[in-house]
Design a protein around this motif. Structure first.
Motif, short mmCIF file in Angstrom:
data_model
loop_
_atom_site.label_atom_id
_atom_site.label_comp_id
_atom_site.label_asym_id
_atom_site.label_seq_id
_atom_site.Cartn_x
_atom_site.Cartn_y
_atom_site.Cartn_z
N UNK A 237 67.03 69.19 -76.32
CA UNK A 237 67.13 69.45 -74.88
C UNK A 237 68.57 69.77 -74.47
N UNK A 238 68.73 70.45 -73.31
CA UNK A 238 70.07 70.89 -72.87
C UNK A 238 71.10 69.77 -72.84
N UNK A 239 70.71 68.59 -72.39
CA UNK A 239 71.73 67.55 -72.22
C UNK A 239 72.18 66.94 -73.55
N UNK A 240 71.54 67.32 -74.67
CA UNK A 240 71.86 66.72 -75.96
C UNK A 240 72.98 67.43 -76.70
N UNK A 241 73.37 68.62 -76.26
CA UNK A 241 74.35 69.39 -77.03
C UNK A 241 75.67 68.63 -77.19
N UNK A 242 76.19 68.08 -76.09
CA UNK A 242 77.47 67.35 -76.14
C UNK A 242 77.37 66.11 -77.01
N UNK A 243 76.46 65.17 -76.67
CA UNK A 243 76.38 63.93 -77.44
C UNK A 243 76.12 64.15 -78.93
N UNK A 244 75.28 65.10 -79.28
CA UNK A 244 74.93 65.26 -80.70
C UNK A 244 76.03 65.96 -81.50
N UNK A 245 76.68 66.94 -80.88
CA UNK A 245 77.67 67.72 -81.65
C UNK A 245 79.09 67.23 -81.41
N UNK A 246 79.31 66.69 -80.22
CA UNK A 246 80.59 66.05 -79.87
C UNK A 246 81.83 66.91 -80.14
N UNK A 247 81.81 68.15 -79.63
CA UNK A 247 83.06 68.92 -79.56
C UNK A 247 83.12 69.52 -78.15
N UNK A 248 84.32 69.85 -77.66
CA UNK A 248 84.49 70.15 -76.24
C UNK A 248 83.57 71.27 -75.73
N UNK A 249 83.37 72.32 -76.53
CA UNK A 249 82.54 73.45 -76.06
C UNK A 249 81.07 73.06 -75.94
N UNK A 250 80.65 72.09 -76.77
CA UNK A 250 79.26 71.60 -76.66
C UNK A 250 79.11 70.74 -75.40
N UNK A 251 80.14 69.92 -75.14
CA UNK A 251 80.11 69.11 -73.90
C UNK A 251 80.14 70.01 -72.67
N UNK A 252 80.91 71.11 -72.75
CA UNK A 252 81.00 72.01 -71.59
C UNK A 252 79.61 72.54 -71.24
N UNK A 253 78.79 72.78 -72.27
CA UNK A 253 77.43 73.26 -72.00
C UNK A 253 76.56 72.16 -71.42
N UNK A 254 76.60 70.99 -72.06
CA UNK A 254 75.66 69.96 -71.60
C UNK A 254 76.14 69.26 -70.34
N UNK A 255 77.42 69.43 -69.98
CA UNK A 255 77.89 68.86 -68.70
C UNK A 255 77.61 69.81 -67.54
N UNK A 256 77.11 71.00 -67.85
CA UNK A 256 76.80 71.94 -66.77
C UNK A 256 75.60 71.41 -66.00
N UNK A 257 75.37 72.06 -64.85
CA UNK A 257 74.31 71.58 -63.94
C UNK A 257 72.92 71.61 -64.60
N UNK A 258 72.16 70.57 -64.36
CA UNK A 258 70.74 70.57 -64.73
C UNK A 258 69.95 70.09 -63.53
N UNK A 259 68.67 70.38 -63.50
CA UNK A 259 67.90 69.88 -62.36
C UNK A 259 66.63 69.20 -62.85
N UNK A 260 65.98 68.53 -61.91
CA UNK A 260 64.72 67.86 -62.21
C UNK A 260 63.62 68.54 -61.42
N UNK A 261 62.44 68.54 -61.98
CA UNK A 261 61.31 69.13 -61.26
C UNK A 261 60.03 68.40 -61.65
N UNK A 262 59.02 68.51 -60.81
CA UNK A 262 57.70 67.97 -61.18
C UNK A 262 56.66 69.03 -60.86
N UNK A 263 55.65 69.11 -61.71
CA UNK A 263 54.51 69.96 -61.37
C UNK A 263 53.34 69.03 -61.08
N UNK A 264 52.53 69.42 -60.11
CA UNK A 264 51.32 68.65 -59.83
C UNK A 264 50.13 69.58 -60.02
N UNK A 265 49.25 69.21 -60.93
CA UNK A 265 48.03 70.00 -61.17
C UNK A 265 46.90 69.30 -60.43
N UNK A 266 46.22 70.03 -59.55
CA UNK A 266 45.08 69.47 -58.81
C UNK A 266 43.80 70.17 -59.24
#
Ligand SMILES: Cc1cc2nc3c(=O)[nH]c(=O)nc-3n(C[C@H](O)[C@H](O)[C@H](O)COP(=O)(O)OP(=O)(O)OC[C@H]3O[C@@H](n4cnc5c(N)ncnc54)[C@H](O)[C@@H]3O)c2cc1C
Length: 460
Positions: A274-303
């Motif tokens: 997942x996007x937020x894992x790039x920094x923690x797993x690879x642990x170099x500045x350019x990977x953190x720059x990617x995973x520290x970028x904005x992310x959002x949350x969403x929900x879908x509701x199926x009726x």
């Protein structure tokens, strides 16, 4: 005899699983292990089968013109399951009414004069302002800028708020104010570069073939009759080993460390988490720059509904302008778009909740989300009592391609290339759509195979 080469893939979403397929296709004798943190494979791709309904909780289909994924589907033997969406209009809920998108508009950008003159979506002043696009000099100057700045300068704020923003935020679940033009909508940057005016430039875009396609009964999307999980399940068969409930905490050259401290060795490692894992797993500045970028949350509701409990509007869905201040951002009448998803006599409605500015509801209980979504749906059209609902959340898991994303990805890939035998792909990098993910997986798998072949030759 030399030992079999091993590759570990981290993440069993569509990216990781497609990478497993492509690696095995190019190098059948390599041992492929996929490590997945969750108790199921597929990541955002998730189909639930309930009471005769096929409920897509994540992606529902992909753009038919992106042939690479169709080729992949055929290559794994699922070609007979390909289904086209039904064509049907999409409306915008704005100024308390559902209004049709004017004919000829592409992503909310008008290309035809008459439908624009008559649409109620934009005021006379808004139309006049949009027409100034014909005169305004270049806005894009080969430097990335936000989607909002670009479109507001060209077409004015009202057209952006009433036509472009509801559509784009429905697709990207992002905030136009920081969304990268170069990465999300590069085609508009090139049109402007070539033709200056978007309205004039867009006219030249449509080849005659596409004009014909619009009049046909089929829509622009394809999916699988058995649900998209059939795709990830089938791809998973190509891996030699899949370990669920196995979360990775660190990746180094030739070594993967699991959350429980276990270390696994491999000749090559491919990160597709997942996007937020790039920094923690690879642990170099350019990977953190990617995973520290904005992310959002969403929900879908199926009726799920009985057919008569859903007003028979002549559209397959609508998007909601943010000005309306509702919780829902879009609604799809899924059974009209994809008849295979609901049994005869029943309707399947899917709605999205959560914008970058309003994430609070996504964190509430399923019941609270479903209740708020239903109330909003009822504000817009006649909707009865659902038979059941299914809520699916993506918490902090939707990558946002903000301004200069391309440059960050480039820096990341340069830095990654200095680490022997470690590769990365996934929705964080070169596009979030399923076809973009599988294309990125294909290219990354080929790089990994090339690396393994070079290693093999060096040792022989
Ligand atoms: C609601 C919704 C609707 C969408 N609709 C469409 C659509 O209609 N068409 C379209 O083309 N696209 C659509 N998309 C986008 C598309 O589904 C995603 O971009 C794509 O599925 C991402 O795939 P991925 O494999 O890159 O990432 P993911 O699916 O996020 O997979 C990453 C995997 O890595 C695992 N993981 C994470 N951390 C670790 C760790 N430390 N160790 C091991 N494993 C780990 C996760 O559990 C997950 O399984 C939609 C997305 C959503 C959420």
């Amino acid at each position: 005899m030399t030992a079999k080469q091993r590759i570990i893939i981290v993440g069993a979403g569509i990216s990781g699983l497609a990478a497993a397929f492509y690696i095995k296709r190019h190098k059948p004798d390599v041992h492929v292990t996929v490590l997945e943190a969750a108790d199921r494979i597929g990541g955002k791709v998730k189909t639930i089968y309930k009471d005769g309904f096929t409920i897509e909780c994540g992606p529902e289909g992909y753009m038919a013109r992106k042939k690479g994924l169709t080729d992949l589907i055929k290559a794994i033997g699922l070609g007979d399951q390909l289904v086209h969406s039904k064509s049907g209009g999409y409306s915008i809920y704005v100024n308390h009414r559902l209004r049709q998108m004017p004919k000829g508009a592409v992503m909310g950008v008008p290309t035809k004069l008459l439908p624009m003159v008559t649409t109620g979506l934009v005021s006379p002043w808004g139309k006049l302002r949009a027409a100034m696009d014909l005169l305004i000099p270049h806005v894009y100057q080969d430097r990335d800028l936000s989607v909002r700045t670009f479109f507001e300068k060209r077409l004015g704020k009202e057209l952006v708020a009433n036509m472009i923003e509801p559509l784009l935020s429905g697709i990207y679940n992002g905030d136009l104010s920081d969304m990268s033009l170069e990465e999300t909508l590069p085609q508009f940057a090139s049109i402007e570069k070539k033709h200056r005016s978007l309205i004039l430039g867009m006219k030249t875009l449509r080849p005659p073939k596409q004009k014909e396609a619009v009049t046909k009964k089929t829509g622009a999307f394809v999916s699988l009759s058995g649900g998209l999980s059939a795709l990830t399940e089938k791809l998973a068969d190509y891996a030699d080993e899949i370990r669920r409930n196995t979360s990775v905490s660190q990746i180094n050259s030739g070594r993967v460390t699991l959350d429980d401290g276990t270390v696994l060795n491999a000749d090559a490692i491919l990160l597709a988490a997942s996007p937020k894992q790039f920094g923690p797993l690879l642990n170099f500045p350019e990977a953190w720059a990617l995973s520290n970028d904005k992310r959002s949350s969403t929900a879908t509701v199926a009726f799920a509904f009985k057919k008569e409990d859903v007003e028979a509007l002549d559209i397959t869905g609508y998007v909601v302008s943010r000005k309306e201040q509702l919780h829902i951002t879009a609604c799809s009448f899924m059974d009209r778009k994809w008849p295979h998803l609901a049994p005869d006599g029943y309707a399947f409605v899917r709605t999205y909740v959560g914008t970058p500015e309003d994430q609070a509801l996504v964190h509430q209980s399923d019941a609270a989300i479903a209740q708020a979504a239903l109330a909003d749906l009822r504000t817009i059209s006649r909707i009865g009592t659902p038979l059941f609902s299914i809520v699916t959340r993506q918490i902090d898991n939707m990558p946002q391609y903000t301004v200069n994303h391309k440059q960050r990805v480039h820096a990341f890939e340069n830095a990654l290339s200095t680490i022997d035998g470690v590769f990365a792909c996934g929705a964080m990098l070169h596009g979030v759509g399923l076809p973009d993910c599988t294309e990125n997986a294909r290219q990354t798998a080929e790089q990994a195979v090339h690396y393994l072949n070079t290693l093999e030759h060096a040792h022989s």
